[in-house]
Design an enzyme around this catalytic site. Sequence first.
Site, mmCIF file in Angstrom:
data_model
loop_
_atom_site.group_PDB
_atom_site.id
_atom_site.type_symbol
_atom_site.label_atom_id
_atom_site.label_comp_id
_atom_site.label_asym_id
_atom_site.label_seq_id
_atom_site.Cartn_x
_atom_site.Cartn_y
_atom_site.Cartn_z
ATOM 1 N N ASP A 17 0.831 -1.204 0.000
ATOM 2 C CA ASP A 17 0.000 0.000 0.000
ATOM 3 C C ASP A 17 0.873 1.265 0.000
ATOM 4 O OD1 ASP A 17 -2.330 1.463 -0.011
ATOM 5 O OD2 ASP A 17 -2.676 1.305 2.137
ATOM 6 N N GLY A 20 0.002 5.456 -4.407
ATOM 7 C CA GLY A 20 -0.643 6.708 -4.799
ATOM 8 C C GLY A 20 -0.095 7.884 -3.993
ATOM 9 N N ARG A 30 -0.728 9.085 -10.126
ATOM 10 C CA ARG A 30 -0.761 7.858 -9.319
ATOM 11 C C ARG A 30 -0.051 6.687 -10.004
ATOM 12 N NH1 ARG A 30 -4.067 7.382 -5.118
ATOM 13 N NH2 ARG A 30 -4.278 5.168 -5.496
ATOM 14 N N HIS A 34 2.609 3.301 -8.916
ATOM 15 C CA HIS A 34 2.503 1.854 -9.177
ATOM 16 C C HIS A 34 3.741 1.359 -9.920
ATOM 17 C CE1 HIS A 34 -1.447 2.025 -7.594
ATOM 18 N NE2 HIS A 34 -1.996 2.660 -8.604
ATOM 19 N N SER A 63 -10.465 -7.301 -5.320
ATOM 20 C CA SER A 63 -11.806 -7.295 -5.928
ATOM 21 C C SER A 63 -12.362 -5.874 -5.939
ATOM 22 C CB SER A 63 -12.779 -8.143 -5.093
ATOM 23 O OG SER A 63 -12.239 -9.384 -4.779
ATOM 24 N N LEU A 128 11.518 -20.378 -4.435
ATOM 25 C CA LEU A 128 10.414 -19.591 -3.872
ATOM 26 C C LEU A 128 9.146 -19.729 -4.713
ATOM 27 C CD1 LEU A 128 9.607 -17.197 -1.855
ATOM 28 C CD2 LEU A 128 10.143 -15.691 -3.766
ATOM 29 N N ARG A 191 -5.021 -2.566 8.615
ATOM 30 C CA ARG A 191 -6.203 -3.382 8.360
ATOM 31 C C ARG A 191 -5.877 -4.465 7.333
ATOM 32 N NH1 ARG A 191 -8.328 2.113 6.654
ATOM 33 N NH2 ARG A 191 -7.604 2.353 4.516
#
Length: 246
Positions: A17, A20, A30, A34, A63, A128, A191
């Site tokens: 996260d 942006g 933004r 990424h 999603s 891996l 979260r």
Amino acid sequence: MSAQPNNIPTHVAVIMDGNGRWARRQGKARHTGHRAGVKSVRATVEAAAERGVSYLTLFAFSSENWRRPEEEVSSLMSLFVEALRREVAELHRNNVRLRFVGALEQLSGGLQKKMAEAEKTTAGNSGLVLNVAVAFGGRWDIVKAAQSLASKSAAGKLDASDIDEDMFADELQLAGIPDPDLLIRTGGEQRISNFLLWNLAYAELWFTDVLWPEFDKTEFDRALAYFASKQRRYGHTGDQVEAAEC
Ligand code: FPP
């Protein structure tokens, strides 16, 4: 669930996260964030392989991310295609096995094809295992598992009362893979954001304010050090765990 020698987690899951915000701080669009995030993906894959992690699962697109502006979704999809084109050969050379999990049928035919090719190319690798979650949601995964078991039961192949946790887990996208021992989330939020809701039941959770494009091996090692400092009890008492370790 099992920790390896020196307390290295067998399976690390990552919520990447902050792309942006990183871009905004640089006064850039933004998608630049990424793009910069791909470098951190590379560093994390290398660090995981070097430290002896067996499974690394990255949350690349949820999603819910379909709700983002069309332009951002489409630039992310292009970035995935480009990253696959650029990185698969190197991953293969490094013995990494790539897998994609999620509602892949929602993706473009071209991207699905590239993913399938990457999985096929790296299928025989023994290093891996890199799971990339795309169009993935923890609730979606659980609902799909429930649907599959319900169909088997309706077809008379299974008695509903025989369903247990192992049988349920076998229907999930990460079936056959040990649950994540450690969850890393960058970007300051604390979260789970509908990631691996079932599989993270006993994971140690490590959060950092570092934004994903600035995440590197040093940060990864911080997360591993945190993990190594934790005693995992799975419902037992600390005394029981210590006695079992002797
Ligand atoms: C969250 O940051 C990040 C994403 C939704 C995309 C993650 C994708 C990459 C790191 C690109 C490369 C991935 C692979 C597997 C090649 P955010 O946009 O929510 O950041 P913000 O909270 O600062 O807005």
